[in-house]
Structure formats: C-alpha cells, structure tokens
Design a protein around this motif. Sequence first.
Motif, PDB file in Angstrom:
ATOM      1  N   GLY A 104       0.811  -1.211   0.000  1.00  0.00           N
ATOM      2  CA  GLY A 104       0.000   0.000   0.000  1.00  0.00           C
ATOM      3  C   GLY A 104       0.842   1.258   0.000  1.00  0.00           C
ATOM      4  O   GLY A 104       0.580   2.203  -0.752  1.00  0.00           O
ATOM      5  N   SER A 105       1.890   1.274   0.826  1.00  0.00           N
ATOM      6  CA  SER A 105       2.755   2.444   0.883  1.00  0.00           C
ATOM      7  C   SER A 105       3.429   2.709  -0.453  1.00  0.00           C
ATOM      8  O   SER A 105       3.635   3.857  -0.850  1.00  0.00           O
ATOM      9  CB  SER A 105       3.827   2.245   1.968  1.00  0.00           C
ATOM     10  OG  SER A 105       3.235   2.048   3.228  1.00  0.00           O
ATOM     11  N   ILE A 135      -6.190  11.744 -10.366  1.00  0.00           N
ATOM     12  CA  ILE A 135      -6.490  10.316 -10.237  1.00  0.00           C
ATOM     13  C   ILE A 135      -5.465   9.643  -9.330  1.00  0.00           C
ATOM     14  O   ILE A 135      -5.797   8.774  -8.522  1.00  0.00           O
ATOM     15  CB  ILE A 135      -6.526   9.642 -11.620  1.00  0.00           C
ATOM     16  CG1 ILE A 135      -7.615  10.284 -12.483  1.00  0.00           C
ATOM     17  CG2 ILE A 135      -6.789   8.147 -11.480  1.00  0.00           C
ATOM     18  CD1 ILE A 135      -7.602   9.825 -13.930  1.00  0.00           C
ATOM     19  N   GLY A 136      -4.190  10.072  -9.458  1.00  0.00           N
ATOM     20  CA  GLY A 136      -3.156   9.544  -8.574  1.00  0.00           C
ATOM     21  C   GLY A 136      -3.452   9.854  -7.121  1.00  0.00           C
ATOM     22  O   GLY A 136      -3.242   9.023  -6.228  1.00  0.00           O
ATOM     23  N   ALA A 137      -3.971  11.066  -6.859  1.00  0.00           N
ATOM     24  CA  ALA A 137      -4.321  11.445  -5.497  1.00  0.00           C
ATOM     25  C   ALA A 137      -5.458  10.577  -4.957  1.00  0.00           C
ATOM     26  O   ALA A 137      -5.487  10.236  -3.765  1.00  0.00           O
ATOM     27  CB  ALA A 137      -4.720  12.919  -5.453  1.00  0.00           C
ATOM     28  N   LEU A 138      -6.394  10.202  -5.826  1.00  0.00           N
ATOM     29  CA  LEU A 138      -7.481   9.309  -5.420  1.00  0.00           C
ATOM     30  C   LEU A 138      -6.930   7.952  -4.990  1.00  0.00           C
ATOM     31  O   LEU A 138      -7.336   7.398  -3.954  1.00  0.00           O
ATOM     32  CB  LEU A 138      -8.462   9.130  -6.587  1.00  0.00           C
ATOM     33  CG  LEU A 138      -9.546   8.056  -6.400  1.00  0.00           C
ATOM     34  CD1 LEU A 138     -10.447   8.419  -5.222  1.00  0.00           C
ATOM     35  CD2 LEU A 138     -10.365   7.894  -7.675  1.00  0.00           C
ATOM     36  N   VAL A 143      -5.097   4.334  -0.536  1.00  0.00           N
ATOM     37  CA  VAL A 143      -4.003   3.668   0.171  1.00  0.00           C
ATOM     38  C   VAL A 143      -3.966   4.095   1.635  1.00  0.00           C
ATOM     39  O   VAL A 143      -3.801   3.277   2.550  1.00  0.00           O
ATOM     40  CB  VAL A 143      -2.654   3.986  -0.513  1.00  0.00           C
ATOM     41  CG1 VAL A 143      -1.487   3.578   0.371  1.00  0.00           C
ATOM     42  CG2 VAL A 143      -2.567   3.279  -1.855  1.00  0.00           C
ATOM     43  N   MET A 144      -4.108   5.403   1.876  1.00  0.00           N
ATOM     44  CA  MET A 144      -4.054   5.901   3.253  1.00  0.00           C
ATOM     45  C   MET A 144      -5.230   5.374   4.074  1.00  0.00           C
ATOM     46  O   MET A 144      -5.075   5.039   5.256  1.00  0.00           O
ATOM     47  CB  MET A 144      -4.042   7.430   3.253  1.00  0.00           C
ATOM     48  CG  MET A 144      -2.801   8.039   2.604  1.00  0.00           C
ATOM     49  SD  MET A 144      -1.251   7.385   3.275  1.00  0.00           S
ATOM     50  CE  MET A 144      -1.334   7.963   4.973  1.00  0.00           C
ATOM     51  N   GLY A 293     -10.812   1.929   1.215  1.00  0.00           N
ATOM     52  CA  GLY A 293      -9.603   2.375   0.542  1.00  0.00           C
ATOM     53  C   GLY A 293      -9.298   1.538  -0.684  1.00  0.00           C
ATOM     54  O   GLY A 293      -8.888   2.055  -1.725  1.00  0.00           O
ATOM     55  N   ALA A 294      -9.517   0.220  -0.573  1.00  0.00           N
ATOM     56  CA  ALA A 294      -9.282  -0.675  -1.695  1.00  0.00           C
ATOM     57  C   ALA A 294     -10.201  -0.327  -2.868  1.00  0.00           C
ATOM     58  O   ALA A 294      -9.785  -0.371  -4.034  1.00  0.00           O
ATOM     59  CB  ALA A 294      -9.489  -2.124  -1.277  1.00  0.00           C
TER      60      ALA A 294
END
Length: 322
Positions: A104-105, A135-138, A143-144, A293-294
């Motif tokens: 995830g990290s 989209i990357g931020a989403l 992940v967070m 998150g997933a």
Amino acid sequence: MRSTALKAVAIALLSALFFTFTYVLNRAVVSGGGHWQWAVILRYLFTLPMLAAVLPFKGGLGKLPIELRSHPRTWLIWSTVGFVLFGVPLTWAATSGPSWLVAGSFQMTVLAGPLMAPFIYGDERARWHIGSLAIGALIVGGVMLLQFGHAHGGLDASAWLAVGAVAFAAFAYPLGNRKILLHLERTGTKLGPVQRVFGMTLASWPLWLVLAAVTLATIGPPTPREALLAAGTALSSGAIATILFFHATELVGRQPTALAAVEAMQAAELLLATVIGVLFLHESFPDAVSGLGAVGIIVGIALFAWVSGREGVAKDPGDRGA
C-alpha cells in the motif's frame, strides 16, 4: 495509439501480479526469522544470471556493451537509484507489518512519476498533468484509508518510518527507469526490455557486492531458506515483472498520461498482496475502512486506464479520421 496504450496498461497489470511476490516473499523471510538484507541482496545477485539465460532468446546483448562503455556514469548512477535505492528501503519495510501494508505504501509511485516530470524532461512532457495527478491522489487516498484501517486510526513512529522508507523507494524506482529511458532516447540507442533490465542490474552489481560483503561480515552467510525465497523473488519480480513493466513503459514512453497509467497499475499489487498474504501467510484481513480504501484504488486504476485510452485516441491521426 489507443490500442498501444491499452496494451501497455494490460502488460503493466500483469507485471503487478509478479511484483506482488516481492512483498509476500520478503515478508515470509522476516516473519520466519530471516534477515531482510539478504532478501534484497540475493534478489539482485540471482537476477543477473537469470536474465543472462534469457538474453540469447531476445536478441543477445545487442548494443548494450557499447552503450555501457560509452556512458558508464549514467548507467551506474540511475541503476543505483532505480534498483538499490528502491530495493533496500522497500525490503527493510517488510519488518514493519503485513505484506499488503508495504504494498500500500508503495502506491505513492502513482504520483511520483507525474510529479517528477517537470524536473526530468525538457520537452512537452515537462509539465504537470492535472488529470493524472488528480487520479493519482485518489489512489493514494485509498491507500491511506487502507493503512489507517489496518492501524485502527493511527500509525506509531516506527510505522510512519516504514511508510517513509517505502515512499522513498516509490520515487526512486520510476526516477531510475525514466532517466535510463530518456538517456536511450537522447542517444538513439535501441535496447529491448531484457537488455535494459540486464544492463541496469549489471550496473548496480558493484554496490550489491559491497553490501553483500558487509552483510556477510556483520550477520553471517544466508540460510538455505533465505536463498530460496530470494531466488523466488528474483525470478518473479527481478526478471519477469521488471521485464514486463519496462516493456510497458517503453511502449508509451512519449505519452505522459499513458506512462502514468502504466505506473499506476502497480496499485493492483496492494489488492493482490492482501489476498496472497491472507491465504498463505495468515495475515490479518483489511477491515471496513481498509476495504473502502481498496475500492478507491480500484476506481483509480480504472480511471487511469480510461484516460490513457483517450490520450491514445487523441495522438492517433488515423483514429481521428475514423
């Protein structure tokens, strides 16, 4: 072309499956009392002869020997960044928790490539693409959520240190890969994915040998179990996954959004690591917050694939005329 972009995304998704074994096997090493140092060192020491066995079937060395002799500094620097500064912190983080936590990290790499673009390129690619970053931020948000769900709302200092180590690795891997791609583009040297991975692995070997000598002197020799698991990682991740991933990035090297989409497919590793870790390592299953998150990660992957397809259409005159 749209078909090329979608093909690259599909290949990158397949590479994610094989990359997943990095987290699972690294976790198996440390959970079984092994040393993370040997896990990463042996992985790259084993990878080189595996690639050497494949080279005769992929055109041999080609122009690689001339390229390495002509530009040794470039290969030494960016191979060290892309492999050593990626592998060491990522493997060390395996001591911090379940394999899917580390996976995830590492999804910070989704934002790493697009964020570094203005500092890497000197042409039209040297800008931030807001759609890719959004989209990357989403995906990173997903992940967070997954991580905080695992930690029941909070991470302790050691967990944050591990997250930082993996985030560092997440920037090092695309940076080394993109810099070598850009170098080959500027020199006009044509190398296949196997030749490129072999060249970077070979160029990183001097430092791996130094680290092996230090580890041997301080910890002792690796156990047969450590060697076996490292060989598995070398085959699945160091050879198969890396070749597939490099081939995918090569297909869309001049399409920024498609390239970001290819790198984003690594987010699937989180989901795969969760399933494999739960089934084979008896790790804890993500709770409801982590599940949310997933879902965010899956949506992000789908959006990246869609955006890359649209970019391919925009760049293909034949498609525009249809």
